[in-house]
Design an enzyme around this catalytic site. Structure first.
Site, PDB file in Angstrom:
ATOM      1  CG  HIS A 431      -1.893   1.157   1.209  1.00  0.00           C
ATOM      2  ND1 HIS A 431      -2.136   1.944   2.301  1.00  0.00           N
ATOM      3  CD2 HIS A 431      -2.669   1.644   0.216  1.00  0.00           C
ATOM      4  CE1 HIS A 431      -3.031   2.870   1.975  1.00  0.00           C
ATOM      5  NE2 HIS A 431      -3.374   2.706   0.726  1.00  0.00           N
ATOM      6  CD  GLU A 502      -8.307   8.122  -2.856  1.00  0.00           C
ATOM      7  OE1 GLU A 502      -7.115   7.753  -2.838  1.00  0.00           O
ATOM      8  OE2 GLU A 502      -9.209   7.492  -2.292  1.00  0.00           O
ATOM      9  CD  GLU A 526     -13.074   5.223   0.053  1.00  0.00           C
ATOM     10  OE1 GLU A 526     -12.063   4.609   0.374  1.00  0.00           O
ATOM     11  OE2 GLU A 526     -13.050   6.326  -0.502  1.00  0.00           O
TER      12      GLU A 526
HETATM   13  C1  NOJ Z   1      -8.886   6.252   0.371  1.00  0.00           C
HETATM   14  C2  NOJ Z   1      -9.000   4.934  -0.302  1.00  0.00           C
HETATM   15  O1  NOJ Z   1     -10.076   4.912  -1.207  1.00  0.00           O
HETATM   16  C3  NOJ Z   1      -9.131   3.876   0.752  1.00  0.00           C
HETATM   17  O2  NOJ Z   1      -9.350   2.614   0.156  1.00  0.00           O
HETATM   18  C4  NOJ Z   1      -7.895   3.877   1.606  1.00  0.00           C
HETATM   19  O3  NOJ Z   1      -8.057   2.961   2.636  1.00  0.00           O
HETATM   20  C5  NOJ Z   1      -7.638   5.250   2.215  1.00  0.00           C
HETATM   21  N1  NOJ Z   1      -7.684   6.243   1.194  1.00  0.00           N
HETATM   22  C6  NOJ Z   1      -6.286   5.336   2.895  1.00  0.00           C
HETATM   23  O4  NOJ Z   1      -5.271   5.215   1.949  1.00  0.00           O
HETATM   24 CA    CA Z   2     -11.338   6.857  -2.122  1.00  0.00          CA
END
Ligand code: NOJ
Ligand code: CA
Length: 777
Positions: A431, A502, A526
């Protein structure tokens, strides 16, 4: 930090008058099936086009061109110098996808336009010595139009700065549209369904209906892909393809005339493209389909992209994964390791002696627990977020040096966890949240990818949360689009697959760079309770046209209040989540919930374990944007069989072939002991069918006429039960007379023998769905 800037745009309408109809001597181009016709003409020196279907206008005469800095616009004084025609018909094979073979069949017209020497002015006097040359390449397919501008090197224009793109899409009526507000920083919105004429009135509401109202440009500004439906029932879709070294195109509607104009996302200085010839712009696309299912079947955007740029793609593979992720999204755990540091300085702050907060999700014990569960259930990968130092103050602080992408927290033993995962057949997924600090990410990228190679990570999830750094840039300007692309190209050199959140919504570049296996770039899981019913029945028409989405489905416990006191109820049923694995294409599919949320429902979880993520055939059975989608898909069985690394006994005691690419599993007869023997077998045929619906319950009849005739299949049918309801009792989408109470986890699983002559009657609850596995007996 929240701000909204509505800019006033100059009107070009007075400058460059438009033809009400195309001139009789307009150039024409027909689609291979002759249903679509493009017309092109230079009217009073300005390029204009229109599009007709069966003689009826789809796009009325629309202007083309650009306004530039320091010289006359590319919008007048043009003459046609040349035109050439071409026909192309080729079938290509994507590395992964919804089908094994894609036909790319179009008729093409390339028009060379010239502003003759002396007809226009430039500050650098270049137009006194050379003509200005702009070409427009049109490709007309049976399902739509693509066109782009091209700037050859033999030209008065070499390096130039775009102020505005003038391309118009003049609609022939007040169509119904499924739109999200134009925004320079986020695409994470619910959709609004309305007439074009209602956009202005609904815009403010629509702009609140997302992550945060961010950087707007117009009260009639919308994003692409924009799905529309005409009063005659035609489905129109405006988008773009192959956006490289160029800003993203949004649309601004003149709601007195129903004319959309391209609205390019500006860079920090306000320019909308710094161009260097020879070059081409992205394709502007108008899809025209008679049926909603044809939109889902269209490959227009992929076809307009260049073929695969990579010689060796053997390292690219579909991924079914779980994650130490929903814990943080739901509020159960934190990305951060300590609560003691209000300010972190990477490389200086001492985490080794920091006091742990006890809520850090990415700790060795928890990660091992997820590895065990993922391995036991045949997954390929496990994403772990919050593994690296810096999460204590990562968000909203506009820190340039926010992460190094290298240093793990003290309770995350990177080498040991990778070893443990690999021994169990799981790859950890890296990540890299950049916190939108793009320059910082580029500075660390080589080392970060090298670390991944060292420990055997082959996929990374990227992220661009927050204000873009360099300051002043938006998420979709030319320089930042170039950053996202740089990350993909550099990753390919390291044999790394990328899934960015994003980042700009995709425009089919995954054809050229198939290591781009996912993107978020729309409102995903999310957003939890904020996701409107029907959202996932719109995305395949819009966001997914440009490439797969990491939607992160599979939430079996939709009542978040059971996890944290402030949690709310999500609008879906368990079977709706199962249906998404088929209706929503992605080579990267997550089972996003906690192991302990799957454990009580292992019989339903079986579908997620079984379902494939790479297909040779997809059949879009029925669909209507925002309402419902029913899809059937056939996996790439032959290639899975080839890739299989052996016959194994699965965690549930079943015997199967385990494909190393996807760990897709299919049952084999007891007499077969080795992989060698399975390769001598004709693989058993398998199909999957999925359905989803919005807040309305529906009953659908699915004919199984796609099955091999004369062959018996065992159907395992996962459906909402009679009492199931995915709509919370206080939902604004609830019919006040509805009797069913929120009951999202009820389902029934039945098995029956079927053939190609059978039909299944399937009922979907409000916000529900279904899934069916069909296995040759
Ligand atoms: C936004 C992302 O869409 C999400 O999946 C992620 O957990 C958070 N940012 C933190 O990076
Ligand atoms: Ca996002």
């Amino acid at each position: 930090m929240l701000f909204t800037a509505i800019l006033t745009l100059p009107s070009f309408a007075q400058h460059y008058p438009k033809a009400p109809t195309m001139p009789a001597d307009a150039l024409t181009l027909q689609s291979p099936d002759r249903q679509l016709e493009l017309k092109f003409a230079v009217v009073n020196g300005q390029p204009q086009y229109s599009l007709l279907r069966d003689g009826k206008p789809v796009v009325l005469p629309s202007r083309m061109g650009f306004t530039l800095e320091w010289r006359d616009d590319l919008a007048h004084a043009f003459v046609i110098k040349d035109k050439t025609y071409n026909t192309f018909d080729e079938t290509w094979e994507p590395v992964w996808g919804e089908e094994a073979h894609i036909r790319n069949h179009y008729n093409e017209m390339l028009v060379t336009l010239e502003q003759p020497i002396g007809s226009v002015e430039s500050m650098d006097h270049s137009t006194e010595k050379k003509a200005t040359v702009m070409q427009i390449r049109f490709r007309l397919y049976d399902d739509g139009l693509g066109f782009r501008y091209e700037f050859p090197i033999e030209n008065a224009l070499v390096c130039f700065w775009i102020k505005e793109e003038l391309t118009e899409f003049a609609m022939a009526g007040d169509h119904t549209a499924w739109w999200i507000p134009g925004d320079l920083d986020t695409q994470e919105y619910n959709y609004t369904e309305s007439k074009l004429s209602q956009i202005r009135d609904l815009w403010d509401e629509g702009h609140k209906n997302g992550g945060w109202p961010w950087t707007a440009f117009s009260k009639t500004g919308v994003q692409t892909a924009l799905q529309m439906k005409t009063a005659d029932g035609l489905y129109l879709n405006i988008h773009e393809a192959a956006t490289l070294d160029f800003p993203t195109m949004h649309l601004d509607l003149d709601d007195t005339t129903m004319v959309f104009r391209a609205w390019l996302c500006p860079d920090a200085t306000g320019y909308k493209g710094r161009i260097q010839a020879p070059c081409v712009t992205p394709w502007r696309t108008v899809m025209v389909c008679e049926k909603a299912t044809d939109v889902l079947a269209s490959r227009l955007i992929l076809n307009l992209n260049e073929p695969c740029a990579l010689e060796d793609v053997s390292w690219i593979h579909p991924v079914k994964y779980m994650g130490v992720w929903w814990e943080m999204i739901s509020g159960k755990s934190t990305w951060s390791y300590t609560n003691d540091f209000p300010s972190v300085k990477i490389g200086e702050t001492d985490f080794v002696h920091a006091k742990p907060n006890g809520t850090h999700g990415a700790n060795n014990t928890n990660v091992r627990r997820y590895i065990d569960f993922a391995a036991a259930n045949g997954f390929d990968g496990l994403l772990i977020e919050g593994w690296n130092v810096g999460w204590e103050d990562w968000y909203g602080k506009q820190k340039v040096f926010v992460f190094d992408f290298l240093t793990p927290y003290p309770d995350f033993d990177l080498p040991a966890l990778n070893k443990y995962a690999h021994e169990k057949g799981i790859r950890l997924i890296m990540h890299h949240e950049s916190s939108a600090s793009t320059g910082n990410y580029e500075r660390w990228m080589e080392q970060a990818y090298t670390l991944m190679n060292q420990y055997g990570y082959d996929a990374v999830k990227g992220g661009y949360v927050g204000t873009i750094i360099p300051f002043g840039e938006g998420h979709y300007s030319q320089p930042i689009n170039n950053h996202y692309h740089y990350a993909i190209v550099e990753a390919a050199k390291h044999h790394i697959m990328v899934n960015s959140h994003e980042a700009v919504r995709p425009t089919g570049l995954c054809r050229t760079w198939p290591n781009m296996i996912g993107n978020e770039s729309a409102m995903g899981t999310e957003f939890r309770e904020r996701i409107h019913p029907g959202h996932t029945a719109i995305l395949p028409f819009t966001r997914l046209q440009g490439g797969p989405m990491d939607y992160t489905p599979g939430i079996f416990e939709p009542d978040m209040g059971k996890i944290v006191p402030w949690g709310k109820k999500m609008s879906h049923t368990i079977c709706n989540q199962l249906g998404l694995y088929v209706t929503f294409y992605s080579p990267l599919q997550m089972a996003a919930d906690f192991p302990e949320h799957y454990e009580p429902y292992m019989d339903a979880f079986q579908f997620i374990k079984d379902v494939a993520v790479d297909w040779d055939t997809s059949i879009y059975i029925m669909a209507e944007p925002g309402d419902y989608i029913v899809t059937a898909r056939h996996p790439k069985i032959a290639s899975l069989n080839k890739a299989a690394d052996g016959v194994g006994t699965l965690a549930d005691g079943k015997k199967g072939v385990i494909a190393n690419a996807t760990r897709f599993v299919y049952a084999i007869p007891d007499s077969v002991e080795t992989f060698h023997e399975t390769s001598l077998l004709q693989p058993r045929d398998v199909w999957y069918v999925g359905g989803i619906t919005d807040e309305n319950a529906r009953e659908v009849t699915v004919k199984l006429d796609f099955l091999k005739p004369g062959v018996k299949y065992e159907a395992t049918i996962y459906t909402d039960a009679k009492e199931t309801c995915g709509l919370p009792d206080d939902s604004e989408f609830r019919d006040p007379n509805a009797q069913l109470k929120y009951n999202p986890q009820a389902y029934s699983i039945t098995k029956k023998t079927v053939t190609s002559k059978s039909a299944l009657k399937l009922r979907m609850a409000p916000c529900g769905g279904f899934a069916v596995s069909l296995r040759e007996k």
